[in-house]
Design a protein around this motif. Structure first.
Motif, PDB file in Angstrom:
ATOM      1  N   LEU A 285       0.796  -1.231   0.085  1.00 24.72           N
ATOM      2  CA  LEU A 285      -0.033   0.005   0.229  1.00 24.72           C
ATOM      3  C   LEU A 285       0.829   1.308   0.052  1.00 24.72           C
ATOM      4  O   LEU A 285       0.613   2.137  -0.581  1.00 24.72           O
ATOM      5  CB  LEU A 285      -0.973   0.153   1.330  1.00 24.72           C
ATOM      6  CG  LEU A 285      -1.658  -1.204   1.511  1.00 24.72           C
ATOM      7  CD1 LEU A 285      -2.870  -1.045   2.429  1.00 24.72           C
ATOM      8  CD2 LEU A 285      -2.768  -1.275  -0.005  1.00 24.72           C
ATOM      9  N   THR A 286       1.843   1.285   0.566  1.00 30.81           N
ATOM     10  CA  THR A 286       3.032   2.525   0.798  1.00 30.81           C
ATOM     11  C   THR A 286       4.177   1.970  -0.119  1.00 30.81           C
ATOM     12  O   THR A 286       4.751   0.976   0.583  1.00 30.81           O
ATOM     13  CB  THR A 286       3.048   2.839   2.162  1.00 30.81           C
ATOM     14  OG1 THR A 286       1.869   3.465   2.890  1.00 30.81           O
ATOM     15  CG2 THR A 286       3.983   3.898   2.387  1.00 30.81           C
ATOM     16  N   TRP A 287       4.355   2.647  -0.965  1.00 27.28           N
ATOM     17  CA  TRP A 287       5.732   2.225  -1.911  1.00 27.28           C
ATOM     18  C   TRP A 287       6.854   3.239  -1.726  1.00 27.28           C
ATOM     19  O   TRP A 287       6.674   4.462  -1.458  1.00 27.28           O
ATOM     20  CB  TRP A 287       5.109   2.108  -3.292  1.00 27.28           C
ATOM     21  CG  TRP A 287       4.198   1.069  -3.288  1.00 27.28           C
ATOM     22  CD1 TRP A 287       2.653   1.233  -3.157  1.00 27.28           C
ATOM     23  CD2 TRP A 287       4.315  -0.317  -3.746  1.00 27.28           C
ATOM     24  NE1 TRP A 287       2.074  -0.129  -3.357  1.00 27.28           N
ATOM     25  CE2 TRP A 287       3.196  -1.164  -3.732  1.00 27.28           C
ATOM     26  CE3 TRP A 287       5.493  -1.201  -4.123  1.00 27.28           C
ATOM     27  CZ2 TRP A 287       3.045  -2.386  -4.257  1.00 27.28           C
ATOM     28  CZ3 TRP A 287       5.511  -2.553  -4.420  1.00 27.28           C
ATOM     29  CH2 TRP A 287       4.048  -3.112  -4.332  1.00 27.28           C
ATOM     30  N   LYS A 288       8.067   2.873  -2.010  1.00 27.61           N
ATOM     31  CA  LYS A 288       9.203   3.694  -2.184  1.00 27.61           C
ATOM     32  C   LYS A 288       9.817   3.525  -3.635  1.00 27.61           C
ATOM     33  O   LYS A 288      10.203   1.995  -3.690  1.00 27.61           O
ATOM     34  CB  LYS A 288      10.071   3.697  -0.824  1.00 27.61           C
ATOM     35  CG  LYS A 288      11.194   4.722  -1.141  1.00 27.61           C
ATOM     36  CD  LYS A 288      11.959   4.521   0.157  1.00 27.61           C
ATOM     37  CE  LYS A 288      13.166   5.467   0.128  1.00 27.61           C
ATOM     38  NZ  LYS A 288      12.694   6.950  -0.158  1.00 27.61           N
ATOM     39  N   CYS A 289       9.987   4.287  -4.303  1.00 26.15           N
ATOM     40  CA  CYS A 289      10.888   3.879  -5.663  1.00 26.15           C
ATOM     41  C   CYS A 289      12.205   3.660  -5.219  1.00 26.15           C
ATOM     42  O   CYS A 289      12.867   3.923  -4.469  1.00 26.15           O
ATOM     43  CB  CYS A 289      10.883   5.374  -6.291  1.00 26.15           C
ATOM     44  SG  CYS A 289       9.259   5.985  -7.257  1.00 26.15           S
ATOM     45  N   VAL A 290      12.820   2.582  -6.293  1.00 23.23           N
ATOM     46  CA  VAL A 290      14.044   2.286  -6.158  1.00 23.23           C
ATOM     47  C   VAL A 290      15.007   3.166  -7.007  1.00 23.23           C
ATOM     48  O   VAL A 290      14.784   3.245  -8.093  1.00 23.23           O
ATOM     49  CB  VAL A 290      14.016   0.830  -6.779  1.00 23.23           C
ATOM     50  CG1 VAL A 290      15.413   0.412  -6.843  1.00 23.23           C
ATOM     51  CG2 VAL A 290      13.340  -0.352  -6.038  1.00 23.23           C
ATOM     52  N   GLY A 291      15.668   3.578  -6.497  1.00 21.78           N
ATOM     53  CA  GLY A 291      16.689   4.730  -7.019  1.00 21.78           C
ATOM     54  C   GLY A 291      15.964   6.048  -7.390  1.00 21.78           C
ATOM     55  O   GLY A 291      15.121   6.475  -6.878  1.00 21.78           O
ATOM     56  N   ASP A 292      16.901   6.795  -8.305  1.00 29.01           N
ATOM     57  CA  ASP A 292      16.405   8.127  -8.453  1.00 29.01           C
ATOM     58  C   ASP A 292      16.153   8.395  -9.977  1.00 29.01           C
ATOM     59  O   ASP A 292      16.387   9.426 -10.543  1.00 29.01           O
ATOM     60  CB  ASP A 292      17.187   9.467  -7.862  1.00 29.01           C
ATOM     61  CG  ASP A 292      18.542   9.003  -8.291  1.00 29.01           C
ATOM     62  OD1 ASP A 292      18.953   8.344  -8.966  1.00 29.01           O
ATOM     63  OD2 ASP A 292      19.531   9.863  -7.622  1.00 29.01           O
ATOM     64  N   ARG A 293      16.186   7.256 -10.682  1.00 28.31           N
ATOM     65  CA  ARG A 293      16.254   7.319 -12.405  1.00 28.31           C
ATOM     66  C   ARG A 293      15.290   6.068 -12.716  1.00 28.31           C
ATOM     67  O   ARG A 293      15.393   5.202 -12.132  1.00 28.31           O
ATOM     68  CB  ARG A 293      17.469   7.538 -13.162  1.00 28.31           C
ATOM     69  CG  ARG A 293      18.445   6.339 -13.071  1.00 28.31           C
ATOM     70  CD  ARG A 293      19.542   6.495 -13.497  1.00 28.31           C
ATOM     71  NE  ARG A 293      19.441   7.198 -14.801  1.00 28.31           N
ATOM     72  CZ  ARG A 293      19.267   6.338 -15.877  1.00 28.31           C
ATOM     73  NH1 ARG A 293      19.117   5.240 -15.956  1.00 28.31           N
ATOM     74  NH2 ARG A 293      19.415   6.867 -17.134  1.00 28.31           N
ATOM     75  N   PRO A 294      14.861   6.169 -14.053  1.00 21.50           N
ATOM     76  CA  PRO A 294      14.227   4.760 -14.692  1.00 21.50           C
ATOM     77  C   PRO A 294      15.447   3.894 -14.678  1.00 21.50           C
ATOM     78  O   PRO A 294      16.473   3.936 -14.926  1.00 21.50           O
ATOM     79  CB  PRO A 294      13.637   5.440 -16.013  1.00 21.50           C
ATOM     80  CG  PRO A 294      13.444   6.912 -15.728  1.00 21.50           C
ATOM     81  CD  PRO A 294      14.584   7.279 -14.987  1.00 21.50           C
ATOM     82  N   ALA A 295      14.675   2.663 -14.944  1.00 21.99           N
ATOM     83  CA  ALA A 295      15.586   1.491 -14.965  1.00 21.99           C
ATOM     84  C   ALA A 295      15.805   1.055 -16.415  1.00 21.99           C
ATOM     85  O   ALA A 295      16.887   0.340 -16.870  1.00 21.99           O
ATOM     86  CB  ALA A 295      15.011   0.232 -14.385  1.00 21.99           C
ATOM     87  N   ASN A 296      15.285   1.511 -17.339  1.00 26.52           N
ATOM     88  CA  ASN A 296      15.426   1.428 -18.731  1.00 26.52           C
ATOM     89  C   ASN A 296      16.409   2.492 -19.502  1.00 26.52           C
ATOM     90  O   ASN A 296      16.694   3.325 -19.032  1.00 26.52           O
ATOM     91  CB  ASN A 296      14.078   1.355 -19.593  1.00 26.52           C
ATOM     92  CG  ASN A 296      13.291   2.876 -19.495  1.00 26.52           C
ATOM     93  OD1 ASN A 296      12.992   3.174 -18.536  1.00 26.52           O
ATOM     94  ND2 ASN A 296      12.990   3.269 -20.511  1.00 26.52           N
ATOM     95  N   ALA A 297      16.671   2.011 -20.862  1.00 23.46           N
ATOM     96  CA  ALA A 297      17.714   2.704 -21.356  1.00 23.46           C
ATOM     97  C   ALA A 297      17.252   3.974 -21.856  1.00 23.46           C
ATOM     98  O   ALA A 297      16.147   4.535 -21.904  1.00 23.46           O
ATOM     99  CB  ALA A 297      18.123   2.116 -22.833  1.00 23.46           C
ATOM    100  N   GLU A 298      18.222   5.154 -21.926  1.00 21.97           N
ATOM    101  CA  GLU A 298      17.959   6.499 -22.183  1.00 21.97           C
ATOM    102  C   GLU A 298      17.338   6.748 -23.479  1.00 21.97           C
ATOM    103  O   GLU A 298      17.756   6.059 -24.468  1.00 21.97           O
ATOM    104  CB  GLU A 298      19.307   7.178 -22.208  1.00 21.97           C
ATOM    105  CG  GLU A 298      19.974   7.299 -20.805  1.00 21.97           C
ATOM    106  CD  GLU A 298      20.698   6.110 -20.305  1.00 21.97           C
ATOM    107  OE1 GLU A 298      20.808   5.193 -21.218  1.00 21.97           O
ATOM    108  OE2 GLU A 298      21.683   6.415 -19.527  1.00 21.97           O
TER     109      GLU A 298
END
Length: 501
Positions: A201-214
């Motif tokens: 229910l309460t989530w926290k993003c992993v890292g501070d950028r997307p996981a996929n290629a630029e």
């Protein structure tokens, strides 16, 4: 709470200890004589849609779609789905568009409630069913499309037992690390974002950028753990994806992988494209839509994919670009968690509804499979390709438990048989129908070179979803195979073989 978690761990561990050889798995049941595969169409529930959009002013007033997940934990079905508060699609959509991660619960999978979670301020109130996602930059927390939830009860860090992946169309300037020169010069990034949670229910993003290629518009639509890796599957199309010979392709499914749910591969695997997309020349207008809704069955991945067909004519000026697109749902399977195939290409496990029915235009798959009693329950939703969000709600379809398809004799007057791949197990059971005292099956165990084992041949006359094979002595510890013999004029149907360790 500790007891509840212990029960969940035991339930998930028990599931992992059992392997399933489905009738449509032509890798584990490759060797067949005089047999045909009959796939089944799921039956839509008469109460459909079972979860509808909310009233004006609610987080899902515009629509409630199962670009999401259903899990059963304890005696409760838990659903994560996408809401939309706008009554119509906003031109331009991103980067400001938001479809909140909403949550619902049910005791039977049919009647759902939307609990007031008290986590997110929406229209001046926290009395809503929106899940909270925390992270920086803020645009990473704004779900735009498909979300997939994974539960790992044996994760040593309690705050990470729930994991999810979703699409957040972020402004380019928000993305740490910049962008590449690959692809068109867009103002948004089709971002693949991951998050973790202790309770879902309460989530926290992993890292501070997307996981996929630029710079790539990867539309992540699946998340699962298979073997040593986490996999995230999703939709790509040209210019970010192409056919093996480098030529352009429409929507297909590719996969990223990660050993730790933190660092994701830059390389991708081509997981699936519809046969018509890869033929030369390709079938006009045939694509696959938004990857697949997937079900981890332990030894194999089973799923439903969107069978996209372009509109017959280009939409009139001013109308939605995808007006006239039609989508049904087809069956797929993978034995390695990477490469998927259709057992019978083009077969519709869940077809869109007939004209005038609530799901008559196009339908969408979710990660929403639960074996409950004698049924496999599958939830899906409707997509109005005309862009007015009409009837975009969530429905339920059911099959015989694990009954996606069965093997039966092709020429009834002749005998038939199959031999499985080699395995080790302590118990074997069949999902079977059509047997009687006058119409039995003969079941044998073989060694790894197809030689029959002494004292391991029995006659089976009992029908059921999980009929145990009672051998006269314990199964060998070495690898064996199962041979199932259908006599002439047999009406037997085998849906699955279960191997329990």
């Amino acid at each position: 709470m500790k007891l509840c978690l212990s029960l969940l761990v035991a339930a998930f561990s028990a599931h992992a200890a059992e392997s399933t050889f489905f009738a449509f798995d032509d890798h584990n049941i490759a060797w067949q004589h005089n047999l045909k595969l009959t796939l089944e169409t799921a039956q839509k529930h008469p109460a459909n849609p079972v979860l509808r959009n909310g009233p004006p002013g609610s987080p899902d007033a515009g629509h409630a779609i199962l670009y999401g997940t259903v899990l059963k934990q304890g005696d409760t079905f838990r659903m994560w789905y996408l809401g939309m508060h706008e009554a119509e699609i906003v031109k331009g959509q991103a980067p400001g568009w938001w479809r909140p991660m909403c949550y619902a619960e049910s005791k039977d999978g049919i009647t759902w409630t939307k609990p007031e979670l008290g986590l997110v301020d929406f229209n001046g109130s926290k009395k809503n069913n929106i899940c909270l996602i925390e992270g920086e930059p803020h645009s990473m927390t704004r779900v735009n499309d498909f979300l997939s939830v994974l539960f790992e009860p044996e994760e040593p860090d309690p705050s990470k037992r729930y994991k999810c992946a979703y699409i957040a169309h972020m402004p380019i300037e928000d993305v740490k690390g910049g962008r590449s020169k690959i692809g068109p010069n867009e103002k948004r990034w089709g971002s693949f974002v991951t998050a973790t949670s202790a309770d879902g229910l309460t989530w926290k993003c992993v890292g501070d950028r997307p996981a996929n290629a630029e710079g790539e518009r990867f539309e992540v639509s699946g998340l699962y753990r298979f073997g040593d890796f986490y996999y995230a599957t999703g939709q790509l199309l040209s210019p970010w994806s192409w056919r093996p010979d480098g030529s352009e392709i429409g929507r297909d499914m590719l996969a990223y992988r990660s050993p730790d749910f933190v660092t994701w591969s830059k390389a991708k695997a081509l997981s699936y494209a519809r046969p018509g997309q890869l033929s030369n020349p390709p079938v006009k207008g045939q694509q696959m839509h938004m990857g697949a809704g997937l079900w981890n069955c332990g030894n194999v991945m089973v799923g439903l994919h969107g069978m996209w067909q372009d509109a017959a004519e280009k939409p009139p000026a001013g109308k939605s670009w995808n007006l006239g697109v039609r989508v049904d749902l087809g069956l797929m399977i993978s034995n390695d968690g990477v490469h998927f195939r259709e057992p019978v290409p083009g077969f519709q496990v869940i077809p869109r509804g007939k004209e005038g029915e609530w799901d008559d235009v196009a339908i969408l798959q979710g990660h929403a499979f639960v074996n409950e009693g004698d049924q496999t329950m599958i939830w899906y939703s409707h997509w109005d390709t005309g862009g007015v969000l009409e009837n975009m709600d969530i429905g339920l379809a059911t099959l015989r438990r694990d009954g996606f398809g069965s093997l039966s004799p092709k020429v009834t007057e002749n005998d038939a048989h199959f031999i499985t791949s080699a395995f080790t197990a302590k118990q074997i059971a069949l999902n079977v129908d059509g047997l009687s005292a006058e119409n039995p099956l003969c079941v044998q165990l073989l060694d790894h070179l197809d030689h029959p084992l002494d004292d391991f041949e029995i006659t089976l006359t009992t029908n059921g979803l999980h009929v145990p094979l009672n051998w006269p002595k314990p199964l060998p510890a070495h690898k064996i195979a199962l041979r199932v013999n259908y006599p002439a004029n047999s009406s037997a149907k085998i849906y699955a073989v279960y191997l329990n360790d």
